[in-house]
Motif scaffolding. Structure first.
Motif, PDB file in Angstrom:
ATOM      1  N   ILE A 141       5.540   2.007  -5.263  1.00 24.38           N
ATOM      2  CA  ILE A 141       4.027   1.473  -5.592  1.00 24.38           C
ATOM      3  C   ILE A 141       4.405   0.834  -7.039  1.00 24.38           C
ATOM      4  O   ILE A 141       4.573   1.440  -8.023  1.00 24.38           O
ATOM      5  CB  ILE A 141       3.208   2.427  -5.916  1.00 24.38           C
ATOM      6  N   ARG A 142       4.608  -0.743  -7.068  1.00 26.98           N
ATOM      7  CA  ARG A 142       5.071  -1.473  -8.145  1.00 26.98           C
ATOM      8  C   ARG A 142       3.985  -2.714  -8.281  1.00 26.98           C
ATOM      9  O   ARG A 142       3.697  -3.221  -7.204  1.00 26.98           O
ATOM     10  CB  ARG A 142       6.282  -1.735  -7.917  1.00 26.98           C
ATOM     11  N   ASN A 143       3.939  -3.222  -9.374  1.00 23.75           N
ATOM     12  CA  ASN A 143       3.043  -4.580  -9.685  1.00 23.75           C
ATOM     13  C   ASN A 143       3.669  -5.549  -8.609  1.00 23.75           C
ATOM     14  O   ASN A 143       2.995  -6.380  -8.369  1.00 23.75           O
ATOM     15  CB  ASN A 143       3.109  -4.775 -11.173  1.00 23.75           C
ATOM     16  N   ASP A 144       4.963  -5.414  -8.484  1.00 18.91           N
ATOM     17  CA  ASP A 144       5.635  -6.826  -7.996  1.00 18.91           C
ATOM     18  C   ASP A 144       5.867  -6.461  -6.256  1.00 18.91           C
ATOM     19  O   ASP A 144       6.767  -7.247  -6.014  1.00 18.91           O
ATOM     20  CB  ASP A 144       6.967  -7.308  -8.694  1.00 18.91           C
ATOM     21  N   GLY A 145       5.205  -5.457  -5.709  1.00 11.09           N
ATOM     22  CA  GLY A 145       5.417  -5.269  -4.544  1.00 11.09           C
ATOM     23  C   GLY A 145       4.982  -6.181  -3.462  1.00 11.09           C
ATOM     24  O   GLY A 145       4.113  -7.032  -3.838  1.00 11.09           O
ATOM     25  N   THR A 146       5.184  -6.015  -2.247  1.00  9.28           N
ATOM     26  CA  THR A 146       4.550  -6.673  -1.315  1.00  9.28           C
ATOM     27  C   THR A 146       4.013  -5.977  -0.087  1.00  9.28           C
ATOM     28  O   THR A 146       4.337  -4.467  -0.266  1.00  9.28           O
ATOM     29  CB  THR A 146       5.482  -7.649  -0.363  1.00  9.28           C
ATOM     30  N   PRO A 147       3.213  -6.077   0.862  1.00  7.21           N
ATOM     31  CA  PRO A 147       2.733  -5.087   1.827  1.00  7.21           C
ATOM     32  C   PRO A 147       4.020  -4.485   2.600  1.00  7.21           C
ATOM     33  O   PRO A 147       3.710  -3.272   3.252  1.00  7.21           O
ATOM     34  CB  PRO A 147       1.977  -5.861   2.653  1.00  7.21           C
ATOM     35  N   ALA A 148       4.990  -5.191   2.857  1.00  8.81           N
ATOM     36  CA  ALA A 148       6.212  -4.597   3.513  1.00  8.81           C
ATOM     37  C   ALA A 148       7.041  -3.610   2.745  1.00  8.81           C
ATOM     38  O   ALA A 148       7.527  -2.765   3.269  1.00  8.81           O
ATOM     39  CB  ALA A 148       7.273  -5.695   3.751  1.00  8.81           C
ATOM     40  N   THR A 149       6.910  -3.534   1.367  1.00  3.85           N
ATOM     41  CA  THR A 149       7.500  -2.658   0.380  1.00  3.85           C
ATOM     42  C   THR A 149       6.655  -1.439  -0.199  1.00  3.85           C
ATOM     43  O   THR A 149       7.007  -0.519  -0.427  1.00  3.85           O
ATOM     44  CB  THR A 149       8.284  -3.219  -0.480  1.00  3.85           C
ATOM     45  N   ALA A 184       0.115  -1.923   1.318  1.00  2.91           N
ATOM     46  CA  ALA A 184      -0.333  -2.157   2.853  1.00  2.91           C
ATOM     47  C   ALA A 184      -1.445  -1.532   3.506  1.00  2.91           C
ATOM     48  O   ALA A 184      -2.058  -1.967   4.282  1.00  2.91           O
ATOM     49  CB  ALA A 184       1.106  -1.723   3.548  1.00  2.91           C
ATOM     50  N   ARG A 185      -1.859  -0.643   3.085  1.00  2.00           N
ATOM     51  CA  ARG A 185      -3.310  -0.003   3.288  1.00  2.00           C
ATOM     52  C   ARG A 185      -4.388  -0.717   2.614  1.00  2.00           C
ATOM     53  O   ARG A 185      -5.477  -0.884   3.302  1.00  2.00           O
ATOM     54  CB  ARG A 185      -3.444   1.253   2.745  1.00  2.00           C
ATOM     55  N   TYR A 186      -4.337  -1.444   1.810  1.00  2.73           N
ATOM     56  CA  TYR A 186      -5.368  -2.373   1.109  1.00  2.73           C
ATOM     57  C   TYR A 186      -6.850  -1.681   1.062  1.00  2.73           C
ATOM     58  O   TYR A 186      -7.760  -2.250   1.787  1.00  2.73           O
ATOM     59  CB  TYR A 186      -5.547  -3.731   1.616  1.00  2.73           C
ATOM     60  N   PRO A 187      -6.890  -0.556   0.397  1.00  4.93           N
ATOM     61  CA  PRO A 187      -8.211   0.133   0.665  1.00  4.93           C
ATOM     62  C   PRO A 187      -9.425  -0.716  -0.021  1.00  4.93           C
ATOM     63  O   PRO A 187     -10.576  -0.284  -0.035  1.00  4.93           O
ATOM     64  CB  PRO A 187      -7.937   1.434  -0.024  1.00  4.93           C
ATOM     65  N   ARG A 188      -9.232  -1.694  -0.837  1.00  8.19           N
ATOM     66  CA  ARG A 188     -10.213  -2.601  -1.554  1.00  8.19           C
ATOM     67  C   ARG A 188     -11.520  -2.807  -0.774  1.00  8.19           C
ATOM     68  O   ARG A 188     -12.555  -2.890  -1.060  1.00  8.19           O
ATOM     69  CB  ARG A 188      -9.698  -3.519  -2.438  1.00  8.19           C
ATOM     70  N   ASP A 189     -11.133  -3.550   0.378  1.00  2.73           N
ATOM     71  CA  ASP A 189     -12.062  -4.154   1.216  1.00  2.73           C
ATOM     72  C   ASP A 189     -13.270  -3.050   1.747  1.00  2.73           C
ATOM     73  O   ASP A 189     -14.373  -3.198   1.576  1.00  2.73           O
ATOM     74  CB  ASP A 189     -11.573  -4.782   2.610  1.00  2.73           C
ATOM     75  N   GLN A 190     -12.776  -1.909   2.168  1.00  2.00           N
ATOM     76  CA  GLN A 190     -13.502  -0.704   2.570  1.00  2.00           C
ATOM     77  C   GLN A 190     -14.360  -0.302   1.200  1.00  2.00           C
ATOM     78  O   GLN A 190     -15.707  -0.285   1.676  1.00  2.00           O
ATOM     79  CB  GLN A 190     -12.802   0.368   3.271  1.00  2.00           C
TER      80      GLN A 190
END
Length: 334
Positions: free
Chosen positions: A89-97, A102-108
């Motif tokens: 879990i890093r600032n420069d990560g991607t959903p693949a890493t 990848a879960r992106y809980p913001r929308d919920q």
């Protein structure tokens, strides 16, 4: 005079406590005046705690899957001593890493009725949230040596054409040791390029010491600040707790909101974006178009015009802020 907050860490300067703005809610003129004066609003206990708890639960699920926390706690992320050499879990990560990205809980979270209603009251209308969210689960004992400031910067120079407000929220208690976020009060008014963002951030000695403000944070608190406000995360000096927070970026939906979709076509002169509804929109690109991609410490730096068609790929999820058909800002969704 605001109370001064001190620290047992010798690299942490005394800072004034953030001004609270709860009493200004419902008074648009007073909110606007405080924003113009300070460059931020800080609210205590305004976000629905059950909604915040559901958001925190996603973080804890991910950290449990990574086997780095005590599985028996649902109120905080307690480190269990496992190795963190490959913590993803890093600032420069991607959903693949990054499994949290990848879960992106913001929308919920922003769709929760109580959360949606609060932000509509605060912004004065329905909010458009750009697909740019930072999920922080900062391990204990991390940070730069000899400085409590992790990365001093402001976000205006690298969010060209987007009149956003940054909304930062703690998801578990953040005490002096775990650090939290500090902002430089009142330094937003010399705007945009007064604090340009080099890759290494703004120098620690550039911001006057008396401008820095911080707080001890609880779930339900909210710090909203300007794109031009210098700010920094503070190093997590705890040996026990991960620091959990999320920041999201919004603007009034009636404004010139960006186009969100995937790259359908791209050359040295134009970019075409296909929205999820299937509509294709084409924008000119030129020397003034600010295009950024994920590339380590250069992530916030713009690509040269000739680099854009080389480094942005067909099918990439992006959002584009535009002015009269010209792309002002191009960024991957994050």
């Amino acid at each position: 005079m605001a109370d001064m907050m001190t620290s047992n860490s010798p690299d942490t300067p005394p800072m004034r406590e953030l001004r609270t703005a709860n009493h200004l809610l419902g008074d648009r003129a007073a909110l606007d005046a405080a924003w113009e004066r300070d460059g931020y609003w800080f609210f205590r206990d305004v976000l629905d705690k059950e909604a915040v708890g559901r958001l925190r639960a996603v973080y804890l699920d991910v950290l449990r899957d990574l086997n780095v926390i005590d599985p028996g706690r649902d109120d905080a992320a307690v480190y269990n001593g496992a190795p963190l050499d490959n913590f993803p879990i890093r600032n420069d990560g991607t959903p693949a890493t990054d499994p949290l990205l990848a879960r992106y809980p913001r929308d919920q979270f922003v769709a929760e009725p109580a959360i949606r209603a609060f932000f509509e009251q605060l912004f004065g209308e329905e909010v458009f949230w750009v697909p740019n969210t930072e999920y922080h689960a900062l391990p204990p004992g991390t940070g730069r040596p000899n400085s409590r400031f992790n990365f001093v910067h402001c976000d205006g120079p690298n969010n060209k054409g987007l009149p956003l407000k940054i909304c930062w929220m703690p998801l578990a208690p953040i005490d002096e040791e775990t650090g939290g976020l500090a902002v430089a009060e009142g330094l937003h008014r010399p705007r945009m390029d007064d604090f340009p963002r080099p890759p290494q951030g703004i120098g620690d000695d550039v911001i006057p010491a008396e401008a820095w403000c911080r707080a001890l944070y609880q779930p339900g608190d909210l710090l909203v600040f300007s794109l031009e406000t210098p700010h920094s995360g503070l190093a997590n000096r705890s040996d026990r707790y991960f620091r959990l927070s999320m920041d999201i970026r919004g603007m009034p939906k009636s404004g010139n909101i960006p186009t969100v979709g995937t790259v359908a076509a791209l050359d040295a002169c134009a970019i075409t974006v296909e929205t999820k509804e299937g509509e294709q929109r084409t924008f000119r690109i030129d020397e003034d178009s600010f295009c950024r991609i994920t590339r380590g410490r250069l992530t916030g730096m713009p690509l040269a015009l000739e680099e854009i068609p080389q480094m942005v790929k067909i099918g990439d999820p992006v959002y584009v802020a535009s002015d009269h058909g010209t792309a002002m800002f191009i960024r991957p969704q994050h």
